[in-house]
Design a protein around this motif. Sequence first.
Motif, PDB file in Angstrom:
ATOM      1  N   ARG A  25      -2.438  47.860 125.588  1.00 51.66           N
ATOM      2  CA  ARG A  25      -1.279  47.889 126.477  1.00 51.66           C
ATOM      3  C   ARG A  25      -0.494  46.578 126.415  1.00 51.66           C
ATOM      4  O   ARG A  25       0.743  46.569 126.430  1.00 51.66           O
ATOM      5  CB  ARG A  25      -1.744  48.146 127.907  1.00 51.66           C
ATOM      6  N   VAL A  26      -1.241  45.483 126.342  1.00 52.07           N
ATOM      7  CA  VAL A  26      -0.565  44.183 126.235  1.00 52.07           C
ATOM      8  C   VAL A  26       0.263  44.116 124.949  1.00 52.07           C
ATOM      9  O   VAL A  26       1.394  43.633 124.929  1.00 52.07           O
ATOM     10  CB  VAL A  26      -1.608  43.048 126.285  1.00 52.07           C
ATOM     11  N   SER A  27      -0.304  44.607 123.877  1.00 53.15           N
ATOM     12  CA  SER A  27       0.427  44.615 122.598  1.00 53.15           C
ATOM     13  C   SER A  27       1.702  45.444 122.693  1.00 53.15           C
ATOM     14  O   SER A  27       2.763  45.070 122.184  1.00 53.15           O
ATOM     15  CB  SER A  27      -0.478  45.147 121.475  1.00 53.15           C
ATOM     16  N   GLN A  28       1.596  46.579 123.365  1.00 54.34           N
ATOM     17  CA  GLN A  28       2.766  47.448 123.514  1.00 54.34           C
ATOM     18  C   GLN A  28       3.855  46.743 124.323  1.00 54.34           C
ATOM     19  O   GLN A  28       5.044  46.822 124.014  1.00 54.34           O
ATOM     20  CB  GLN A  28       2.367  48.757 124.171  1.00 54.34           C
ATOM     21  N   VAL A  29       3.431  46.053 125.362  1.00 48.43           N
ATOM     22  CA  VAL A  29       4.406  45.335 126.197  1.00 48.43           C
ATOM     23  C   VAL A  29       5.089  44.246 125.394  1.00 48.43           C
ATOM     24  O   VAL A  29       6.308  44.032 125.468  1.00 48.43           O
ATOM     25  CB  VAL A  29       3.713  44.748 127.441  1.00 48.43           C
ATOM     26  N   LEU A  30       4.312  43.524 124.583  1.00 51.78           N
ATOM     27  CA  LEU A  30       4.881  42.458 123.764  1.00 51.78           C
ATOM     28  C   LEU A  30       5.898  43.015 122.768  1.00 51.78           C
ATOM     29  O   LEU A  30       6.961  42.416 122.515  1.00 51.78           O
ATOM     30  CB  LEU A  30       3.770  41.706 123.045  1.00 51.78           C
TER      31      LEU A  30
END
Length: 381
Positions: free
Chosen positions: A12-17
């Motif tokens: 999820r963090v990667s997607q947000v980035l």
Amino acid sequence: MSRKKRRLKKKRVSQVLVIVAAALVLVIIVAAVILLLKSIKTLKSITLTPNFAETELDVNQDYVFSVKGNPGKASLKSLKYSVDDSTASFEKGSGADTGTAVLHTGAEGTVTLYVSKDKIKSNTLTFQVVDQARKAEEEAMAAEKAAQEAQLAAEAAAAEAEQEAAAMTTLVQVTGDNVRMRAEPNTDCEVVKTCKKGETYTKIENVDDWTKVDFEGRECYIKSEFLTETTSAEAGQPDAAEGAAEGEDTASATDTKKEEQKPEEKKPEEQKPAEQNNNQQAQDNTQNNAQAEAEALAKAQADAEAAAAAAADAQKQAEEVAKAAAASAGTVTINCADGPAQFSKAEYDYFVATWNYTGMPEEMMTHHSAGELHALYNNTH
């Protein structure tokens, strides 16, 4: 926390980035496009160009100018049109087109104009405004005056040539006493009269060693060796008619017979052989003078003809200028498709400028009705 949960959180963090990075890129692109568009539409300079070739403008007439901005896509709205003549007006062209400006001239004088927007100012144009009708009228009057002066000069030259011709009438003066005037150029013919020394007669021509003279309208002959050429001013003696009246003494047949009875007596024509050389030299000199006078007369006549030709040219020029003045001061007739119609000179000049590229502006006008031509002019002015 289980391994599965940590993996999910990391994803999820990667997607947000990724989303944030994409948003930043998009913002940068939009900003660049906005800056580019703004740069393209930012006005840097303005150029004002006349759509006519005249260097002197006529009073109370409309003249169209092209207004161009740099860069070409820059907005030309809210332009300020400036003119330094209070009797003239300078404003945007008709309709929504901001690419033209119209100057309506006022009184005679100098007019200076330009356009501007904010701190950007176009090039400045200056024109001389002249009343073309008055100017043409003055030129016509000047040309007419010049023609009259040339005509007077030609008449004076012609009169002078006539006077010179009259003054150059050649007279001959008798240099001896009892010199015989004969009906033919020989010593065997009739003796018309016996001339006295100093008598003068009008010379007609030389015939061998005789001179043909005019005696009371009759052609007679005197031996050239007993004559000297002179002019009426130099003669100082009675003219041919007076000399004839004074010395008229026609030799009768009896006198001729008496003379012929004296075989030892020489004829009057032969009495002065010693003077023959001097008389011949004097005759040559007078002939040269007569030739010089004839050349002077020919030159005077040529000058008179040149002056007359100049007067004719000046008169023709005056007529042409007068016609131009009448045209500029009044209206112009155009043969329209529906018949001849009257237009102002400004309208006519506009139509000529519009179709001048065809090389046949007058013919182009004939393809339109008067209403169409009027509408064309009114829509652009």
